[in-house]
Design a protein around this motif. Structure first.
Motif, PDB file in Angstrom:
ATOM      1  N   TYR A 200      14.342  37.783  17.217  1.00 13.85           N
ATOM      2  CA  TYR A 200      13.342  36.751  16.891  1.00 13.85           C
ATOM      3  C   TYR A 200      13.738  35.356  17.365  1.00 13.85           C
ATOM      4  CZ  TYR A 200      11.409  40.306  13.795  1.00 13.85           C
ATOM      5  OH  TYR A 200      10.857  41.450  13.309  1.00 13.85           O
ATOM      6  N   ASN A 201      14.874  35.212  18.057  1.00 11.62           N
ATOM      7  CA  ASN A 201      15.350  33.888  18.442  1.00 11.62           C
ATOM      8  C   ASN A 201      15.425  32.957  17.242  1.00 11.62           C
ATOM      9  OD1 ASN A 201      16.063  33.597  21.179  1.00 11.62           O
ATOM     10  ND2 ASN A 201      13.919  34.073  21.681  1.00 11.62           N
ATOM     11  N   LEU A 202      15.823  33.539  16.112  1.00 17.87           N
ATOM     12  CA  LEU A 202      15.862  32.752  14.876  1.00 17.87           C
ATOM     13  C   LEU A 202      17.303  32.713  14.371  1.00 17.87           C
ATOM     14  CD1 LEU A 202      13.669  31.509  12.857  1.00 17.87           C
ATOM     15  CD2 LEU A 202      14.176  33.500  11.437  1.00 17.87           C
ATOM     16  N   LEU A 203      17.764  31.511  14.060  1.00 19.56           N
ATOM     17  CA  LEU A 203      19.131  31.378  13.553  1.00 19.56           C
ATOM     18  C   LEU A 203      19.104  31.305  12.024  1.00 19.56           C
ATOM     19  CD1 LEU A 203      22.057  30.998  14.495  1.00 19.56           C
ATOM     20  CD2 LEU A 203      21.692  28.534  14.319  1.00 19.56           C
ATOM     21  N   ILE A 204      19.832  32.228  11.388  1.00 22.69           N
ATOM     22  CA  ILE A 204      19.911  32.177   9.916  1.00 22.69           C
ATOM     23  C   ILE A 204      21.375  31.993   9.521  1.00 22.69           C
ATOM     24  CG2 ILE A 204      17.829  33.546   9.427  1.00 22.69           C
ATOM     25  CD1 ILE A 204      19.762  35.949   8.897  1.00 22.69           C
ATOM     26  N   GLY A 205      21.605  31.472   8.321  1.00 25.66           N
ATOM     27  CA  GLY A 205      22.970  31.242   7.841  1.00 25.66           C
ATOM     28  C   GLY A 205      23.538  32.469   7.139  1.00 25.66           C
ATOM     29  N   ASP A 206      24.853  32.410   6.828  1.00 24.46           N
ATOM     30  CA  ASP A 206      25.539  33.548   6.187  1.00 24.46           C
ATOM     31  C   ASP A 206      24.950  33.887   4.819  1.00 24.46           C
ATOM     32  OD1 ASP A 206      27.168  33.581   8.312  1.00 24.46           O
ATOM     33  OD2 ASP A 206      28.882  32.615   7.331  1.00 24.46           O
ATOM     34  N   ARG A 207      24.545  32.871   4.087  1.00 25.54           N
ATOM     35  CA  ARG A 207      24.021  33.136   2.744  1.00 25.54           C
ATOM     36  C   ARG A 207      22.680  33.844   2.821  1.00 25.54           C
ATOM     37  NH1 ARG A 207      24.734  28.907  -1.857  1.00 25.54           N
ATOM     38  NH2 ARG A 207      24.201  30.813  -2.932  1.00 25.54           N
TER      39      ARG A 207
END
Ligand SMILES: Nc1ncnc2c1ncn2[C@@H]1O[C@H](COP(=O)(O)OP(=O)(O)OP(=O)(O)O)[C@@H](O)[C@H]1O
Length: 336
Positions: A200-207
């Motif tokens: 999705y070309n989406l950056l999400i964080g570890d949490r």
């Protein structure tokens, strides 16, 4: 004689969570293994839950770090400070802290090197322990899961934590055979981040990735698991974006990690003496650690090994409970 007393502690020094067990009281500290530091002075700003809430949200002069990685100490000084904070928290109110420091039983992964083991003993002493005794994590997990570890019968435990998966066959107070894999819950989170980024070309964080794993993650069947809306940063526009993902997509992303764990369970079973394998067939493989809570992991391991699989009661607490209960047998452990 050790004179183990009520002030003595068992510490589950985990990659994801640190738990402290006090004799006669049970688990009295349960916090994330996170420390927030000033970047320039390295002064501690917060430890545990307070520090965890800062992950991914810190201004430039503060960093929230996890001083343990893959089950071992990655940042010695910060780990010692974190242990000190937890020992203080566990012994506050017991006026004897300064005059009589606690003996501490502390868990270590079974695949640890002598240098890594030494670092855990030294850090725990530096943190205020009168002396520190390492106990292998799967052995502690088995004690905490109420398995008959001291009897001449085979027990099998699979402890899936944040950084390591420990698989061990135990009999007569010792580990007969074991394997330690530096792949566990954190790797699952990383796999989810990588999948969402690629797809999705989406950056999400570890949490966020950990939350996705807990909410809709599955090691197998995904029927009846609803879709989930998640938020991240669009890598093309740089702006926040919401997307909907399915449990099937997440199960696919988790597949490699799940099968790395399954393969380790299988290869440990292959090395197990036949008498002990028969005992395990009767009693079942016991899963401990937070990773044991991944939906359907028990079913997948059972299907792949043809063995019964049971999730321990309170899987997140087993290592801490076992570490604490092992204080009664401290003379059997070496502090070197
Ligand atoms: N419901 C859940 N489903 C899937 N994973 C979970 C669930 N609850 C906790 N976990 C995972 O369990 C892991 C933490 O487990 P645990 O506290 O046993 O590890 P640890 O002892 O800190 O790590 P290690 O043993 O590797 O040093 C984390 O990766 C966390 O995301």
């Amino acid at each position: 004689m050790f004179g183990i007393g009520s002030r003595d502690l068992g510490i589950d020094l985990g990659t994801a969570n640190t738990l402290v067990y006090a004799k006669g009281k049970g688990v009295i500290v349960r916090e994330p293994s996170v420390v927030a530091l000033q970047t320039d002075t390295k002064q501690i700003v917060a430890v545990g839950n307070d520090a965890r809430n800062m992950i991914g949200r810190t201004p430039g002069n503060i960093i929230a770090t996890r001083p343990m990685k893959d089950g071992v100490i990655a940042d010695y000084e910060t780990t010692a400070t974190m242990i000190k904070y937890y020992i203080k928290q566990a012994t506050k109110g017991t006026s004897s802290f300064l005059s009589s420091k606690p003996y501490v039983m502390v868990c270590v992964p079974s695949g640890i090197t002598a240098v890594e083991r030494r670092a855990v003993i030294d850090a725990t002493r530096q943190a205020g322990a009168r002396d520190a005794y390492p106990i292998e994590e799967p052995f502690a997990a088995a004690i905490g899961a109420n398995l008959p570890v001291w009897e001449p019968t085979g027990s099998m435990v699979v402890d899936i934590g944040g950084g390591t998966t420990e698989v061990a066959i135990i009999s007569l107070g010792g580990i007969v055979t074991s394997e330690s894999l530096r792949i566990a819950g954190d790797e699952m989170d990383d796999a989810i981040v990588a999948y969402i980024r690629k797809q999705y070309n989406l950056l999400i964080g570890d949490r966020t990735s950990e939350m996705i794993k807990m909410e809709i993650g599955s090691a197998g069947d995904t029927d009846d698991i609803p879709n989930l809306e998640i938020r991240g940063r669009d890598l093309l526009t740089g702006l926040p974006k919401t997307i909907e993902i399915t449990a099937k997509e997440i199960a696919d992303a988790l597949k490699d990690t799940v099968y790395a764990i399954v393969d380790t369970v299988k290869s440990t079973l292959e090395k197990t003496p036949p008498e002990l394998a028969a005992d395990i067939m009767d009693r079942g493989i016991v899963l401990t650690g937070g990773g044991a809570l991944l939906r359907n992991l028990d079913k997948v391991i059972s299907k792949e090994t043809n063995m019964p699989v049971i999730i321990a009661e309170n899987p997140l607490d087993c290592v801490a409970i076992g570490t604490g209960l092992a204080l009664d047998h401290i003379h059997l452990f070496k502090n070197k």
